[in-house]
Write a protein that holds these residues in place. Structure first.
Motif, short mmCIF file in Angstrom:
data_model
loop_
_atom_site.label_atom_id
_atom_site.label_comp_id
_atom_site.label_asym_id
_atom_site.label_seq_id
_atom_site.Cartn_x
_atom_site.Cartn_y
_atom_site.Cartn_z
N LEU A 85 0.84 -1.05 0.02
CA LEU A 85 -0.05 0.05 0.07
C LEU A 85 0.69 1.27 0.01
CD1 LEU A 85 -2.50 -1.01 2.74
CD2 LEU A 85 -2.77 -1.27 0.25
N GLY A 86 2.04 1.38 0.27
CA GLY A 86 2.84 2.42 0.65
C GLY A 86 2.67 2.96 2.00
N ARG A 87 3.62 3.58 2.59
CA ARG A 87 3.64 4.06 3.94
C ARG A 87 2.60 5.32 4.24
NH1 ARG A 87 7.58 2.94 7.99
NH2 ARG A 87 7.37 5.08 8.80
N MET A 88 2.42 6.13 3.15
CA MET A 88 1.38 7.29 3.30
C MET A 88 0.12 6.60 3.10
SD MET A 88 3.14 9.78 4.12
CE MET A 88 2.04 10.72 4.22
N LYS A 89 -0.45 5.64 2.01
CA LYS A 89 -1.67 5.31 2.01
C LYS A 89 -1.96 4.53 3.53
CE LYS A 89 -5.33 3.65 0.16
NZ LYS A 89 -6.40 4.41 -0.53
N GLY A 90 -0.97 3.71 4.01
CA GLY A 90 -1.42 3.02 5.41
C GLY A 90 -1.54 4.12 6.53
N ARG A 91 -0.45 5.07 6.37
CA ARG A 91 -0.81 6.22 7.40
C ARG A 91 -2.20 6.69 7.32
NH1 ARG A 91 3.91 10.15 7.63
NH2 ARG A 91 4.78 8.34 8.67
N GLY A 92 -2.50 7.25 6.15
CA GLY A 92 -3.97 7.72 5.85
C GLY A 92 -4.99 6.86 6.55
N LEU A 93 -4.85 5.78 6.10
CA LEU A 93 -5.96 4.76 6.47
C LEU A 93 -6.13 4.83 8.25
CD1 LEU A 93 -5.49 1.95 3.92
CD2 LEU A 93 -7.51 3.49 4.24
N ASP A 94 -4.68 4.65 8.69
CA ASP A 94 -4.50 4.58 10.30
C ASP A 94 -5.26 5.95 10.80
OD1 ASP A 94 -3.38 2.29 9.93
OD2 ASP A 94 -1.44 2.79 10.41
N HIS A 95 -5.12 7.10 9.95
CA HIS A 95 -5.51 8.39 10.66
C HIS A 95 -7.20 8.29 10.62
CE1 HIS A 95 -1.61 10.77 10.60
NE2 HIS A 95 -1.54 9.81 11.51
N GLU A 96 -7.69 7.96 9.48
CA GLU A 96 -9.08 7.76 9.29
C GLU A 96 -9.74 7.03 10.51
OE1 GLU A 96 -10.32 6.81 5.39
OE2 GLU A 96 -8.91 8.00 4.41
N ILE A 97 -9.15 5.74 10.71
CA ILE A 97 -9.50 4.90 11.65
C ILE A 97 -9.32 5.55 13.16
CG2 ILE A 97 -9.49 2.83 12.63
CD1 ILE A 97 -8.83 1.90 9.51
N GLY A 98 -8.17 5.82 13.46
CA GLY A 98 -7.56 6.10 14.79
C GLY A 98 -7.19 7.37 15.28
N LEU A 99 -7.18 8.41 14.62
CA LEU A 99 -6.66 9.89 14.92
C LEU A 99 -7.58 10.21 15.82
CD1 LEU A 99 -4.58 11.72 14.62
CD2 LEU A 99 -5.80 12.67 12.80
#
Length: 192
Positions: free
Chosen positions: A102-116
């Motif tokens: 997915l790439g780090r930025m895609k994963g980070r974006g998903l993580d932020h959508e879910i847990g930020l």
């Protein structure tokens, strides 16, 4: 399809999982898979999101059960996350394979959508109790804590002694909390 994909990715890794095996396990045709998912990477992303939502729910439940003060809730959140991230399926799919696919930025974006939002709420709780300085930007603090927690989980997933990595990570996370408590200015400018 997601259950079948999760099983195959966990057992064989992303590279070793085949769409034929996923379709067979899900009792659907390969065409049916392609009807819902454009490719294997899209399947992995869907499984990633599913796993992260499950972890977020576990962390939220631990926070709610902890009650007490903000620090108790934060420590419960850390503990629940580290426990969930120790699951072999989570480690293989989320921590090992997904960053490359997915790439780090895609994963980070998903993580932020879910847990930020959850991380922001914890930081705001700590601020209300005087554990986080008014000088510390809450959103940035939440992002940095999420990155730090993710790094500990990733390091543990690649370690021969994951318990030691998680223990050391908790020490550093506690030191970060102490740091945001003491912060008052950056470059002579007060932040709020």
């Amino acid at each position: 399809m997601l259950d079948a994909s999760r099983h195959e990715f966990a057992e064989h890794g992303y590279a070793g999982a085949s769409l034929d095996d996923i379709a067979r396990r899900a009792a659907v045709t390969k065409g049916a898979l392609y009807h819902h998912f454009i490719n294997k990477a899209a399947l992995l992303e869907a499984v990633y999101v599913e796993l992260e939502l499950e972890v977020a729910a576990r962390v939220k439940a631990a926070i709610d059960a902890a009650g007490g003060d903000a620090m108790a809730r934060v420590m419960a959140a850390f503990g629940a996350f580290f426990e969930a991230s120790a699951d072999p399926s989570y480690q293989r799919i989320v921590l090992r394979d997904a960053p490359g696919v997915l790439g780090r930025m895609k994963g980070r974006g998903l993580d932020h959508e879910i847990g930020l939002d959850l991380a922001v709420a914890l930081i705001e709780d700590m601020r209300r109790e005087g554990l986080v300085s008014e000088a510390v930007p809450v959103g940035m603090a939440a992002r940095i804590f999420m990155a730090a927690i993710g790094e500990v989980a990733t390091s543990a997933a690649h370690s021969d002694d994951p318990a030691s990595v998680r223990r050391d990570g908790m020490i550093v996370l506690a030191a970060l909390i102490q740091g945001v408590r003491l912060a008052t200015t950056v470059n002579g400018t007060s932040r709020s």
